[in-house]
Motif scaffolding. Structure first.
Motif, PDB file in Angstrom:
ATOM      1  N   LEU A  81      28.966 -10.469 -18.176  1.00  0.00           N
ATOM      2  CA  LEU A  81      28.688 -11.677 -17.862  1.00  0.00           C
ATOM      3  C   LEU A  81      29.597 -12.287 -16.771  1.00  0.00           C
ATOM      4  CD1 LEU A  81      27.175 -14.490 -18.260  1.00  0.00           C
ATOM      5  CD2 LEU A  81      28.912 -14.805 -20.296  1.00  0.00           C
ATOM      6  N   SER A  82      30.834 -11.805 -16.892  1.00  0.00           N
ATOM      7  CA  SER A  82      31.876 -12.350 -15.975  1.00  0.00           C
ATOM      8  C   SER A  82      31.661 -11.976 -14.711  1.00  0.00           C
ATOM      9  CB  SER A  82      33.445 -12.352 -16.686  1.00  0.00           C
ATOM     10  OG  SER A  82      34.056 -11.194 -15.904  1.00  0.00           O
ATOM     11  N   ARG A  83      31.093 -10.637 -14.477  1.00  0.00           N
ATOM     12  CA  ARG A  83      30.945  -9.955 -13.118  1.00  0.00           C
ATOM     13  C   ARG A  83      29.884 -11.016 -12.583  1.00  0.00           C
ATOM     14  NH1 ARG A  83      30.688  -3.467 -13.373  1.00  0.00           N
ATOM     15  NH2 ARG A  83      32.419  -3.114 -14.315  1.00  0.00           N
ATOM     16  N   LEU A  84      28.743 -11.162 -13.439  1.00  0.00           N
ATOM     17  CA  LEU A  84      27.695 -11.880 -12.542  1.00  0.00           C
ATOM     18  C   LEU A  84      28.146 -13.243 -12.269  1.00  0.00           C
ATOM     19  CD1 LEU A  84      24.659 -11.002 -15.266  1.00  0.00           C
ATOM     20  CD2 LEU A  84      25.019 -10.232 -12.959  1.00  0.00           C
ATOM     21  N   LEU A  85      28.940 -13.872 -13.194  1.00  0.00           N
ATOM     22  CA  LEU A  85      29.424 -15.595 -13.020  1.00  0.00           C
ATOM     23  C   LEU A  85      30.094 -15.398 -11.580  1.00  0.00           C
ATOM     24  CD1 LEU A  85      30.342 -16.637 -16.551  1.00  0.00           C
ATOM     25  CD2 LEU A  85      28.713 -17.682 -14.903  1.00  0.00           C
ATOM     26  N   ALA A  96      34.166 -19.728 -12.298  1.00  0.00           N
ATOM     27  CA  ALA A  96      33.432 -18.519 -13.297  1.00  0.00           C
ATOM     28  C   ALA A  96      34.237 -18.347 -14.406  1.00  0.00           C
ATOM     29  CB  ALA A  96      33.593 -17.116 -12.521  1.00  0.00           C
ATOM     30  N   GLY A  97      35.616 -18.607 -14.404  1.00  0.00           N
ATOM     31  CA  GLY A  97      36.249 -18.242 -15.814  1.00  0.00           C
ATOM     32  C   GLY A  97      35.907 -19.382 -16.780  1.00  0.00           C
ATOM     33  N   ARG A  98      35.913 -20.595 -16.289  1.00  0.00           N
ATOM     34  CA  ARG A  98      35.628 -22.075 -17.368  1.00  0.00           C
ATOM     35  C   ARG A  98      34.091 -21.476 -17.847  1.00  0.00           C
ATOM     36  NH1 ARG A  98      36.355 -27.225 -14.228  1.00  0.00           N
ATOM     37  NH2 ARG A  98      35.478 -27.989 -16.241  1.00  0.00           N
ATOM     38  N   MET A  99      33.203 -21.122 -16.989  1.00  0.00           N
ATOM     39  CA  MET A  99      31.751 -21.038 -17.381  1.00  0.00           C
ATOM     40  C   MET A  99      31.791 -19.805 -18.529  1.00  0.00           C
ATOM     41  SD  MET A  99      29.593 -20.934 -14.058  1.00  0.00           S
ATOM     42  CE  MET A  99      29.308 -22.493 -13.053  1.00  0.00           C
ATOM     43  N   ALA A 100      32.474 -18.816 -18.348  1.00  0.00           N
ATOM     44  CA  ALA A 100      32.543 -17.670 -19.228  1.00  0.00           C
ATOM     45  C   ALA A 100      32.896 -18.227 -20.503  1.00  0.00           C
ATOM     46  CB  ALA A 100      33.419 -16.539 -18.810  1.00  0.00           C
ATOM     47  N   ALA A 101      34.127 -18.970 -20.598  1.00  0.00           N
ATOM     48  CA  ALA A 101      34.553 -19.642 -21.780  1.00  0.00           C
ATOM     49  C   ALA A 101      33.497 -20.198 -22.863  1.00  0.00           C
ATOM     50  CB  ALA A 101      35.747 -20.377 -21.624  1.00  0.00           C
ATOM     51  N   LEU A 102      32.886 -21.120 -21.684  1.00  0.00           N
ATOM     52  CA  LEU A 102      31.969 -22.132 -22.213  1.00  0.00           C
ATOM     53  C   LEU A 102      30.413 -21.050 -22.852  1.00  0.00           C
ATOM     54  CD1 LEU A 102      31.841 -24.978 -19.728  1.00  0.00           C
ATOM     55  CD2 LEU A 102      32.719 -24.973 -21.843  1.00  0.00           C
ATOM     56  N   PHE A 103      30.207 -20.070 -22.248  1.00  0.00           N
ATOM     57  CA  PHE A 103      29.277 -19.194 -22.836  1.00  0.00           C
ATOM     58  C   PHE A 103      29.273 -18.551 -24.128  1.00  0.00           C
ATOM     59  CE2 PHE A 103      26.401 -18.643 -18.872  1.00  0.00           C
ATOM     60  CZ  PHE A 103      25.119 -18.697 -19.703  1.00  0.00           C
ATOM     61  N   ALA A 104      30.545 -18.453 -24.458  1.00  0.00           N
ATOM     62  CA  ALA A 104      30.990 -17.718 -25.606  1.00  0.00           C
ATOM     63  C   ALA A 104      30.230 -18.066 -26.683  1.00  0.00           C
ATOM     64  CB  ALA A 104      32.508 -17.904 -25.908  1.00  0.00           C
ATOM     65  N   ARG A 105      30.042 -19.116 -27.248  1.00  0.00           N
ATOM     66  CA  ARG A 105      29.260 -19.469 -28.327  1.00  0.00           C
ATOM     67  C   ARG A 105      27.760 -19.012 -28.344  1.00  0.00           C
ATOM     68  NH1 ARG A 105      27.235 -22.704 -32.213  1.00  0.00           N
ATOM     69  NH2 ARG A 105      25.832 -24.238 -30.456  1.00  0.00           N
ATOM     70  N   PHE A 111      19.128  -2.782 -30.432  1.00  0.00           N
ATOM     71  CA  PHE A 111      19.574  -1.434 -30.053  1.00  0.00           C
ATOM     72  C   PHE A 111      20.191  -1.404 -29.005  1.00  0.00           C
ATOM     73  CE2 PHE A 111      15.747  -0.797 -32.962  1.00  0.00           C
ATOM     74  CZ  PHE A 111      16.293  -0.002 -34.072  1.00  0.00           C
ATOM     75  N   GLY A 112      20.644  -2.240 -28.305  1.00  0.00           N
ATOM     76  CA  GLY A 112      21.363  -2.312 -27.008  1.00  0.00           C
ATOM     77  C   GLY A 112      20.706  -3.131 -26.169  1.00  0.00           C
ATOM     78  N   ILE A 113      21.351  -3.642 -25.001  1.00  0.00           N
ATOM     79  CA  ILE A 113      20.855  -4.292 -24.086  1.00  0.00           C
ATOM     80  C   ILE A 113      21.183  -3.474 -22.659  1.00  0.00           C
ATOM     81  CG2 ILE A 113      21.465  -6.441 -22.582  1.00  0.00           C
ATOM     82  CD1 ILE A 113      22.494  -7.462 -25.473  1.00  0.00           C
ATOM     83  N   ASP A 114      20.165  -3.500 -21.605  1.00  0.00           N
ATOM     84  CA  ASP A 114      20.291  -2.706 -20.563  1.00  0.00           C
ATOM     85  C   ASP A 114      20.291  -3.413 -19.178  1.00  0.00           C
ATOM     86  OD1 ASP A 114      17.649  -2.793 -20.754  1.00  0.00           O
ATOM     87  OD2 ASP A 114      17.150  -0.803 -20.811  1.00  0.00           O
ATOM     88  N   GLN A 115      19.891  -4.880 -19.744  1.00  0.00           N
ATOM     89  CA  GLN A 115      19.908  -5.561 -18.160  1.00  0.00           C
ATOM     90  C   GLN A 115      20.295  -6.848 -18.537  1.00  0.00           C
ATOM     91  OE1 GLN A 115      16.416  -7.255 -16.178  1.00  0.00           O
ATOM     92  NE2 GLN A 115      16.758  -5.736 -14.555  1.00  0.00           N
ATOM     93  N   LEU A 116      21.167  -7.587 -17.689  1.00  0.00           N
ATOM     94  CA  LEU A 116      21.668  -8.870 -17.679  1.00  0.00           C
ATOM     95  C   LEU A 116      21.168  -9.657 -16.744  1.00  0.00           C
ATOM     96  CD1 LEU A 116      23.946  -6.934 -18.971  1.00  0.00           C
ATOM     97  CD2 LEU A 116      25.116  -9.434 -19.175  1.00  0.00           C
ATOM     98  N   ARG A 117      20.692 -10.850 -16.664  1.00  0.00           N
ATOM     99  CA  ARG A 117      20.045 -11.596 -15.482  1.00  0.00           C
ATOM    100  C   ARG A 117      20.757 -13.019 -15.745  1.00  0.00           C
ATOM    101  NH1 ARG A 117      15.264 -14.344 -14.452  1.00  0.00           N
ATOM    102  NH2 ARG A 117      15.101 -14.749 -12.149  1.00  0.00           N
ATOM    103  N   LEU A 118      21.416 -13.557 -14.791  1.00  0.00           N
ATOM    104  CA  LEU A 118      21.804 -15.049 -15.021  1.00  0.00           C
ATOM    105  C   LEU A 118      21.327 -15.644 -13.889  1.00  0.00           C
ATOM    106  CD1 LEU A 118      24.297 -16.671 -16.327  1.00  0.00           C
ATOM    107  CD2 LEU A 118      25.495 -15.914 -14.332  1.00  0.00           C
ATOM    108  N   THR A 119      20.818 -16.828 -14.360  1.00  0.00           N
ATOM    109  CA  THR A 119      20.286 -17.715 -13.329  1.00  0.00           C
ATOM    110  C   THR A 119      20.863 -19.110 -13.629  1.00  0.00           C
ATOM    111  OG1 THR A 119      18.256 -18.082 -14.802  1.00  0.00           O
ATOM    112  CG2 THR A 119      18.006 -16.543 -12.808  1.00  0.00           C
ATOM    113  N   ALA A 120      20.969 -20.072 -12.449  1.00  0.00           N
ATOM    114  CA  ALA A 120      21.057 -21.304 -12.712  1.00  0.00           C
ATOM    115  C   ALA A 120      20.120 -22.126 -12.170  1.00  0.00           C
ATOM    116  CB  ALA A 120      22.242 -21.679 -11.636  1.00  0.00           C
TER     117      ALA A 120
END
Lengths: 490, 197
Positions: free
Chosen positions: A257-261, A303-312, A321-330
């Motif tokens: 997530l932090s790479r995407l952010l 990005a840093g603050r957004m990652a912290a807010l995403f934590a919850r 069984f695992g995640i193989d793709q992450l997609r981040l949109t605004a």
């Protein structure tokens, strides 16, 4: 150049959503009458035409289904088609209210030549449910003329290179994007086709109809150039990360997530936008997509603050069984101008916004509130309760009023009679004895609003100090005699 | 015995409790004395709401941010988040159920971490052992012939204190100074008191 004309854009877009197996038309109100704006094939076959009065159309075709046209949604459909047409060329612009113009020089071979491209285009448009006519020519004017008046294969026609006049010569002058008066004037002169225009001397024509006619003719024949100016597309805020092996640990998801952010924030910052809402889609190996969504109290691209807010939100996700793709949109962005760095204030304000974000994402942004003043003398309407995420604190200050209680609640009736405050009363199962009363303060209802709570008319407010200590705010309604308790003083 | 004329201040960065009919006024006065934004967390079903024009006499309503929590868990979570955030100066919360010792300790740790003072408005007899101090506040009526008319009197009793003694104070709101002031207790003549004994 490739010109695409959608003869039934609005009705096709409407019928795509809800098909209708009957003559159908969209009507538009102009002046005092409704006219037909866009018709489907069955309505055209029934003898109706564009611009006909709706009443006439109903008389001709009693089974006609109509609906009011929505020009804004028509424009939105066309801009979606602009986006779709970028498949065939990067240079796409809208041409009028119902057409597109595309510069396909140097790209046709990717689709197997011009005919391959046209077949692809027609197949896709037919699948999308839009009727279209296409013209291809070296110049924009000729492509336009062929698309709208060509009538060949695919509804329009293809003009071979350096044989433009042969392809469009037989078309009427109206195909040159001329205004109505010019077209009528040319008809009167007996100039019924574009070829006729090229065979008469230019100077008398220019003198009679103005330079516009010659300009359009030259543009169609390629003597004058006319480029396509493609529209700037709204930036798309979406980034994805596909992984060779599935991940399941929360720390791994946060790292992804932090790479995407960082990528998303770079594109937000370059467009001076801040995200107001973020959605993280996690595709699991079993095909299920998990969604983590957060709202933000302020437009943000950090990005840093957004990652912290995403934590919850990430915490609640079941990785299976695992995640193989992450997609981040605004999905929701707001303009955010660059701000002056401020050492003293910014840190505290950022922390407060982050707190509002965290609280809002759990209890709801409408439940994190601030007070703002309101223009009313009615005590319970003298303030507004606004969502803290959508206020800046510059709405003004509610002024103190010595005659107002600290707490207010919906009026609670008590047993008492007469206009003078009761000497003894009972409220919330407690007995009170009045020691001192101040009042009355008469407050009249806002007669310009019909508020059910104020139907009982005037209110005479009293502050009652009781021997038991509590200081209550009571009112008497003289027009419908009764006593109520509505507040408590400090 | 504490001084009858000097009101002890709430220990900073700790969580305190207050009960009684005058709890709201106590909370607003204490929040007004603190620095920074104030977060007020109440259950969403509560019909008693703060009236900003009344609050403005004790605390500028612009400093106030309200959170309406839907359940007891959300209310305690919001209280802990607000205390820990470090962005606010004072947190007021109105829990509906008695606090466990664990919950009380968590709030104390959050208050210390976020350097923020908390105040829980509890119902009578629902205090937690983790609280730094517990107050009972009630508005009071005093006959005007004793000390003149004052319609802002409260009786504030300190009924639990981890670091100090207990006491009772009668306080009034001084409109000119915009501050709370201690009203001396009504004097009883020594002879009458002894005769009564």
């Amino acid at each position: 150049m490739l010109s695409v004309w959608f003869p039934r854009l609005a009705s096709d877009a409407r019928l795509r959503r809800r098909p209708c197996d009957a003559p159908f038309a969209l009507s538009l109100r102009a002046g005092n009458t409704d006219h037909l704006h866009c018709l489907n094939g069955q309505a055209l076959a029934a003898g109706l035409s564009r611009g006909m009065a709706l009443a006439d159309a109903r008389a001709l075709c009693p089974g006609l289904v109509t609906e009011p046209a929505n020009l804004a949604s028509e424009a939105a459909v066309l801009s979606a088609l602009v986006h779709m047409a970028q498949r065939w060329s990067p240079l796409v612009a809208r041409d009028g209210a119902d057409g597109l113009i595309t510069d396909i020089s140097g790209v046709a071979h990717l689709f197997g030549g011009e005919h391959g491209l046209l077949e692809d285009l027609h197949a896709r448009m037919a699948r999308a449910g839009f009727a279209c006519a296409v013209g291809v020519a070296d110049t924009r004017g000729a492509a336009y003329a062929l698309a709208r008046h060509g009538g060949g294969q695919y509804g329009g026609g293809v003009a071979e290179s350096d044989r433009i006049l042969a392809a469009i010569g037989r078309l009427p002058p109206a195909a040159l994007r001329l205004d109505h008066d010019t077209v009528t004037g040319l008809e009167r002169l007996g100039l019924r086709s574009i070829r006729d225009l090229t065979q008469v001397p230019r100077a008398p024509l220019a003198r009679r109809f103005g330079p516009g006619l010659m300009l359009r003719l030259d543009q169609a024949l390629g003597v004058q150039s006319e480029p396509v100016s493609p529209e700037r597309q709204a930036p798309h805020y979406g980034v994805r990360l596909t992984l060779p092996d599935p991940i399941g640990l929360q720390s791994d998801v946060m790292a992804g997530l932090s790479r995407l952010l960082h990528r998303l924030c770079a594109s937000l910052a370059s467009n001076h936008h801040g995200a107001r809402r973020l959605a993280l889609e996690l595709r699991r190996v079993d095909g299920v997509t998990a969604l983590a969504e957060i709202g933000l109290a302020r437009p943000m691209c950090d990005a840093g603050r957004m990652a912290a807010l995403f934590a919850r939100a990430v915490d609640d996700i079941d990785a299976g069984f695992g995640i193989d793709q992450l997609r981040l949109t605004a999905p929701v962005v707001e303009p955010m101008a660059p701000e002056q760095m401020d050492q003293t204030r910014a840190v505290g304000a950022d922390k407060l916004h982050d707190l509002i974000t965290r609280l809002g994402n759990r209890v709801g942004f409408d439940r994190v509130q601030r007070y703002a003043p309101a223009q009313s003398h009615i005590p319970e309407k003298s303030f507004l309760v606004l969502s803290a995420a959508y206020t800046d604190g510059d709405e003004g200050e509610v002024l103190a009023h010595a005659g107002r209680p600290l707490l207010i609640f919906p009026p609670e009736a008590i047993a008492a009679s007469g206009p003078a405050p009761p000497a003894r009363f009972s409220w919330r199962r407690m007995a009170f004895t009045t020691a001192h009363s101040t009042g009355p303060e008469r407050i009249a209802p806002e007669w310009w609003l019909d508020d059910p709570a104020w139907r009982s008319g005037l209110r005479d407010y009293w502050k009652l100090e009781t021997l038991q200590g509590r200081r209550l705010w009571l009112f008497h309604t003289p027009q419908a005699p009764a006593w109520y308790v509505q507040g408590e003083f400090a | 015995m504490p001084s009858p004329t000097v009101l002890p201040k709430l220990a900073p960065f700790r969580v305190h409790e207050v009960g009684g009919a005058g709890a709201h006024a106590f909370a607003m006065v204490q929040a007004g004395a603190a620095v920074g934004p104030v977060v007020y967390i109440c259950p969403s079903h509560d019909t008693d709401r703060l009236l900003p024009s009344g609050v403005a006499q004790l605390l500028p309503p612009a400093r106030l941010m309200m959170v309406q929590a839907v359940g007891e868990v959300d209310l305690l979570w919001a209280t802990e988040e607000a205390l820990r955030s470090g962005a606010v100066g004072f947190v007021i919360a109105a829990p509906q159920k008695p606090l466990s010792l664990t919950a009380g300790r968590r709030l104390q740790l959050a208050a210390e971490a976020g350097r923020c003072t908390g105040l829980l408005m509890i119902r009578d007899g629902m205090g937690s052992n983790a609280a730094q101090t517990r107050w009972h506040c009630a508005p009071e009526w005093r006959a005007p012939e004793l000390l003149g008319r004052d319609s802002t009197l409260h009786k504030w009793s300190l009924i639990k204190n981890k670091e100090g003694t207990l006491g009772d104070w009668c306080v009034g709101w001084n409109e000119k100074a915009r501050a709370i002031c201690v009203v001396p207790p009504v004097g009883q003549r020594r002879e009458a008191a002894q005769a009564a004994l």
